[in-house]
Design an enzyme around this catalytic site. Structure first.
Site, PDB file in Angstrom:
ATOM      1  N   CYS A 144       0.845  -1.195   0.000  1.00 44.33           N
ATOM      2  CA  CYS A 144       0.000   0.000   0.000  1.00 44.33           C
ATOM      3  C   CYS A 144       0.877   1.240   0.000  1.00 44.33           C
ATOM      4  O   CYS A 144       2.106   1.164   0.054  1.00 44.33           O
ATOM      5  CB  CYS A 144      -0.932   0.013   1.208  1.00 44.33           C
ATOM      6  SG  CYS A 144      -0.065   0.184   2.784  1.00 44.33           S
ATOM      7  N   CYS A 188       3.392   1.624   2.790  1.00 46.54           N
ATOM      8  CA  CYS A 188       4.638   0.868   2.596  1.00 46.54           C
ATOM      9  C   CYS A 188       5.609   1.661   1.729  1.00 46.54           C
ATOM     10  O   CYS A 188       6.796   1.805   2.056  1.00 46.54           O
ATOM     11  CB  CYS A 188       4.350  -0.480   1.929  1.00 46.54           C
ATOM     12  SG  CYS A 188       3.293  -1.580   2.871  1.00 46.54           S
ATOM     13  N   ASP A 240      10.217  27.585 -31.213  1.00 51.45           N
ATOM     14  CA  ASP A 240      11.376  28.009 -31.989  1.00 51.45           C
ATOM     15  C   ASP A 240      11.096  27.709 -33.458  1.00 51.45           C
ATOM     16  O   ASP A 240      10.393  26.747 -33.783  1.00 51.45           O
ATOM     17  CB  ASP A 240      12.612  27.253 -31.517  1.00 51.45           C
ATOM     18  CG  ASP A 240      13.846  27.617 -32.319  1.00 51.45           C
ATOM     19  OD1 ASP A 240      14.145  28.817 -32.419  1.00 51.45           O
ATOM     20  OD2 ASP A 240      14.477  26.701 -32.869  1.00 51.45           O
ATOM     21  N   ASP A 288      18.488  27.442 -27.524  1.00 48.13           N
ATOM     22  CA  ASP A 288      17.165  27.310 -26.913  1.00 48.13           C
ATOM     23  C   ASP A 288      17.249  26.799 -25.472  1.00 48.13           C
ATOM     24  O   ASP A 288      16.263  26.878 -24.732  1.00 48.13           O
ATOM     25  CB  ASP A 288      16.295  26.330 -27.717  1.00 48.13           C
ATOM     26  CG  ASP A 288      16.030  26.816 -29.129  1.00 48.13           C
ATOM     27  OD1 ASP A 288      15.835  28.033 -29.293  1.00 48.13           O
ATOM     28  OD2 ASP A 288      16.024  25.989 -30.060  1.00 48.13           O
TER      29      ASP A 288
END
Length: 759
Positions: free
Chosen positions: A30, A33, A448, A650
Site C-alpha cells: 500500500c 509501505c 522556436d 534554446d
C-alpha cells in the site's frame, strides 16, 4: 547533427549512470509501505534523492560519490521489505526479445515479464484455493444445519487454510510491520480477519454464540481476487515498455575470420563485426564499416521514412535494415544501447512523483493508525449503546476492511505508469509525473522556428556580390568561416560552397558570437559573416540592400559578409516547413494555447513562416537571452509557458519555461535542459504531448477523487453496521482494481486520431 538515438546512446542521457541506482522492491502492499521505504532510503547517509513507485514496485536512489548503494539493502530488509539491485550481466548484448521474455536471469530495466506472470499466476491459484474452500463454508453458514456442531466445525476447518495458507501474505506482512512498530494495509486486513476468526473459534470451542468463519474466508477470498486483477492490470499497464524492449533481434550474425557465425545477443562484444542483411533487425548499436542502406528507425524516432546510411554512420539496435547488405562494427551492448536507454528514461519517469501524489502519501501515512483508532471507537460505541460484543466486532472489522488505502496508493503511480508508457509508444519521452502535472495547466506555447517548425536543414540560395567582387569569391570567404561553425545556416553555406567546387581558405582568430555571427582572419584580412547589425556595414541604399529585401520578403534568411568592415556581399539560405507544422499549431490553438513563434532570424523571413503556420504572434531577430526574457515576461503576466526548441541557443529558455519540450533531432544541451523530448522531431507531437499530459492528470484526479470519496463515504456506513465485512472486502478490492482500470484507458490515447498521432 546527431539523431535522438545518438544522444540517448551517450552516457549522459541515461537514468542508470553516475550514482543513480535502481532497485526492485518486494513486500510493498500500500501507499504507507511505499512512503516508509522512500523515507527510510532518503534518510540514509549519502542518499541525495530517493523515489519509490508502488505501481511498478521500483525504487530509484541517487547517491553521493563514494557511497555504496548496496549498503541500503540490509536497512530496507530490516523493515520487512526486500531491496533487489537491478543489474545486467557485464558484456551482454543488446536488450532483445530473449531477455524480455524472461529467458535470461536478472532484470532488464525492471520489466521482468516472467516475475510478473508468476505473481499473476500465484495470485490466481491462491484465489482459486480460497474460493474452493470459502464457498462451501458460506453455504453451510446460510442454509441447512448451520447451527449443528458438525457444520460449525466444518466451517472452521474449511476457513483455517484460507486464512493461514492462501492469505498468509497479509499475515506475514502485518507481522513484519508490527515488529518494527509500524502498520500498513495488511495490518488492517490482519486485525479484521483475525478478530472475526478468533471470535468464531472462541464461540466454537465454548459451544455457544454465533460463528463468523465465513466472514474471514470471504474477506481473504475477495482480497486475493483483487490482488490477481491488480497484478494482471499492472502487467497490462507496463505493456508499452515491454513492447519497446521486445523489439530487439534474438541473435547476431558475426564475422569471425571471414566466416559468418550466428551467436545469441548475450555473447556480443564491443568491437565485433556483424553482417545485417535486408529485412533483418540490427542486433545492437554500431557503426557501418561496409555497404550502404536505408534503415527504418521508426521504433526509435517515430519517423516512418527510412534513413539513408553509409559507411561511418551510426545504426541502432532493433531498427530494420530496409535495403542493402551492411557490415556493422559493434559500439554499444546491453544497457548502453539507445533502445535500452530510452527504456531507462521511461522507467525513471515512472518513479518521479507528481506533486499531487504527495497529498496521497501524506494522507496514507496517517490513515492506517487513524483507522485502527476509529475501529476501536466503533467497537466501544456499539458495546456502550447496548449491542453485543459480537455485533461491535463485526462493525469494527467492516471499518478496518473498508478503509484499506490501496486505491489511494495506486491512484497516481498507475496513471503515471500508463501515461508515460503510452507516450513512449508515440515517440514522447516524459521525464516524470511532475512533468505531467506541469504540462496539464499550460496556456502558452513558444515555438522556436528553425528545427522545430521548419526542417532545420538549410540549403544555399542566392549569392549577391558587392560591386567589384565576384559571387564565387564572396561564397568562398563566407564558407571558410562558416565551416568552423555547427550552426545549421553555417553548414548550409559551407556545404553549398563545396557542392559548387569552391576551395575553402585557412582561417585564423576564429570567434563565434552566439546569435549574431562569426569573425575571423583570412589571408590577414578581417572577415565578418552574420547579421547586418553584426557585420556593421550593410550598404543601406545600394544593390545589396535591395537584394536582401527581396530574399527576406520571400522568407529566406540573409547573411551579410564584410571584408575589413567593407560590404563584400550577401548569401541567402532557406528552410522548408516540416509537414506537421501547420497541424501542430492548429491543434495547440484548439487546446486553448496562445502560440508564439520565436527566432533569431530576420523579421521578414520569420513573418513569412509565421503566416504560413498560423501562429498568434512572432518575435524575430532575438538573441538567446531574449528568448529567456520573453519566457519570463509571459510568466510575469501569470501565464504558464511551454518552450519548444532544439538548439543550444534554446537551452536557457527550455530550462526557464514551466515546461521545456525538446525536439529529438536537437542538441545534447537542449535535450538535457528539457522536461519532455519528442523523439522523431515531429512538431505535431507537441500538442499530443500536452494533451496526453492533461488526460493523465485528469485520470490522476479522477482516481484520487474516487479513492478518497470511497473511504469517506464507506467508513461511516461500516461503523453504523450498514456494511457487512464481506461486502466491505469486496468493495475494497474493487476500489483498487477500478483505479488501475481507469488508468488503463490511457493506453488508447491517440488511437482516435491515428492520422495525426502515431499509435
Amino acid at each position: 547533427m546527431k539523431t535522438t538515438a545518438e544522444h540517448l546512446s551517450e552516457p549522459g542521457m541515461t537514468a542508470a549512470t553516475g550514482d543513480k541506482t535502481s532497485f526492485d522492491v518486494e513486500g510493498m502492499t500500500c501507499a504507507s509501505c511505499a512512503r516508509r521505504v522512500e523515507k527510510t532510503l532518503a534518510d540514509q547517509p549519502g542518499v541525495l534523492q530517493a523515489g519509490v513507485n508502488l505501481a511498478t514496485e521500483k525504487a530509484t536512489v541517487t547517491m553521493e560519490a563514494g557511497h555504496d548503494a548496496d549498503a541500503l539493502i540490509p536497512v530496507i530488509d530490516s523493515l520487512g521489505y526486500k531491496l533487489i539491485p537491478k543489474r545486467s550481466a557485464e558484456g551482454h548484448g543488446s536488450l532483445g526479445s530473449e531477455e524480455v521474455h524472461g529467458e535470461h536471469e536478472g532484470h532488464d530495466h525492471g520489466i521482468d515479464v516472467r516475475v510478473e506472470d508468476d505473481r499473476t499466476k500465484t495470485a490466481w491459484n491462491r484465489f482459486l484455493l480460497a474460493a474452493a474452500l470459502t464457498v462451501p463454508a458460506v453455504l453451510l453458514a446460510m442454509v441447512g444445519p448451520m447451527h449443528a456442531p458438525w457444520a460449525r466445525w466444518t466451517q472452521g476447518l474449511l476457513v483455517t487454510p484460507v486464512l493461514f495458507y492462501a492469505g498468509r501474505q497479509f499475515l506475514i506482512s502485518a507481522y513484519k510491520q508490527a515488529r518494527h512498530r509500524a502498520a500498513n494495509m495488511d495490518t488492517l486486513v490482519t486485525i479484521g480477519t483475525l478478530a472475526a476468526f478468533g471470535l468464531s473459534a472462541s464461540n466454537l470451542f465454548s459451544a455457544h454464540g454465533d460463528i463468523y468463519f465465513e466472514t474471514a474466508g470471504v474477506i481473504i477470498t475477495f482480497l486475493l481476487l483483487g490482488k490477481y486483477f491488480e497484478h494482471r492490470s499492472k502487467s497490462r499497464a507496463s505493456s508499452a515498455l515491454k513492447a519497446l524492449l521486445s523489439l530487439g533481434a534474438k541473435e547476431a550474425n558475426v564475422l569471425r575470420d571471414g566466416i559468418e557465425v550466428p551467436i545469441p545477443l548475450s555473447d556480443l562484444q564491443v568491437g565485433d563485426l556483424m553482417r545485417v542483411r535486408p529485412g533483418e533487425k540490427v542486433p545492437t548499436d554500431g557503426i557501418i564499416e561496409e555497404g550502404s542502406s536505408s534503415l527504418d528507425e521508426s521504433m526509435l524516432t517515430g519517423e516512418t521514412v527510412p534513413v539513408d546510411k553509409e559507411p561511418g554512420d551510426s545504426v541502432f539496435g532493433a531498427t530494420v535494415n530496409a535495403s542493402g547488405s551492411i557490415k556493422v562494427r559493434v559500439t554499444k551492448v546491453g544497457e548502453e544501447t539507445a533502445l535500452a536507454r530510452i527504456a531507462a528514461l521511461v522507467e525513471e519517469a515512472q518513479t518521479r512523483k507528481a506533486p499531487i501524489e504527495h497529498l496521497a502519501d501524506r494522507v496514507s501515512s496517517i490513515f492506517v493508525p487513524a483507522v485502527i483508532l476509529l475501529a476501536l471507537l466503533t467497537l466501544a460505541a456499539w458495546v456502550l449503546t447496548g449491542h453485543t460484543f459480537e455485533e461491535g466486532v463485526l462493525a469494527a472489522v467492516a471499518v478496518l476492511i473498508i478503509a484499506c488505502p490501496c486505491a489511494m496508493g495506486l491512484a497516481t503511480p498507475a496513471a503515471v505508469m500508463v501515461g508515460t508508457g503510452r507516450g513512449a509508444q508515440l515517440g514522447i519521452l516524459i521525464k516524470g509525473g511532475d512533468v505531467l502535472e506541469r504540462a496539464g495547466d499550460l496556456d502558452t506555447v513558444i515555438l522556436d522556428k528553425t528545427g522545430t517548425l521548419t526542417e532545420g536543414r538549410m540549403t544555399l540560395g542566392d549569392v549577391q556580390a558587392a560591386p567589384g567582387h565576384e559571387e564565387s569569391g564572396v561564397l568562398a570567404i563566407a564558407a571558410s568561416l562558416e565551416d568552423l561553425s555547427e550552426h545549421p545556416i553555417a553548414r548550409a553555406i559551407a556545404d553549398g560552397a563545396r557542392i559548387k567546387g569552391l576551395s575553402l581558405q585557412e582561417v585564423a582568430d576564429f570567434e563565434s558570437s552566439t546569435g549574431l555571427g562569426v569573425t575571423g582572419s583570412v589571408s590577414g584580412r578581417t572577415v565578418k559573416v552574420g547579421r547586418a547589425s553584426f557585420v556593421g556595414s550593410t550598404d543601406p541604399q545600394g544593390d545589396l540592400a535591395e537584394a536582401a529585401l527581396r530574399s527576406e520578403s520571400a522568407g529566406h534568411t540573409v547573411i551579410w559578409v564584410s571584408l575589413d568592415d567593407a560590404p563584400l556581399g550577401i548569401v541567402s539560405v532557406s528552410d522548408s516547413l516540416k509537414p506537421g507544422a501547420k497541424e501542430a499549431v492548429r491543434r495547440l490553438r484548439d487546446l486553448g494555447m496562445k502560440t508564439v513563434m520565436i527566432t533569431g532570424d530576420n523579421r521578414p523571413a520569420a513573418e513569412a513562416v509565421a503566416e504560413s503556420v498560423g501562429v498568434d504572434s512572432v518575435l524575430a531577430e532575438v538573441l538567446p537571452e531574449d528568448k529567456v526574457a520573453e519566457v519570463r515576461r509571459l510568466q510575469a503576466e501569470g501565464r504558464r509557458v511551454a518552450m519548444v526548441g532544439d538548439g543550444i541557443n534554446d537551452a536557457p529558455a527550455l530550462a526557464q519555461a514551466d515546461l521545456g519540450i525538446a525536439m529529438g533531432t536537437g542538441t545534447d544541451v537542449a535535450l538535457e535542459a528539457a522536461d519532455l523530448t519528442l523523439l522523431g522531431g515531429d512538431p505535431s507531437l507537441a500538442p499530443a504531448a500536452i494533451e496526453l499530459s492533461r488526460r493523465t492528470l485528469a485520470t490522476i484526479k479522477q482516481n484520487l477523487f474516487w479513492a478518497f470519496g470511497y473511504n469517506v463515504a464507506a467508513i461511516p456506513l461500516a461503523a453504523l453496521g450498514l456494511l457487512s465485512p464481506m461486502i466491505a472486502s469486496a468493495a475494497m478490492a474493487f476500489s483498487s482494481v477500478s483505479v488501475v482500470m481507469n488508468a488503463l484507458r490511457l493506453r488508447r490515447f491517440g488511437l482516435e486520431r491515428s492520422g495525426t498521432i502515431r499509435g
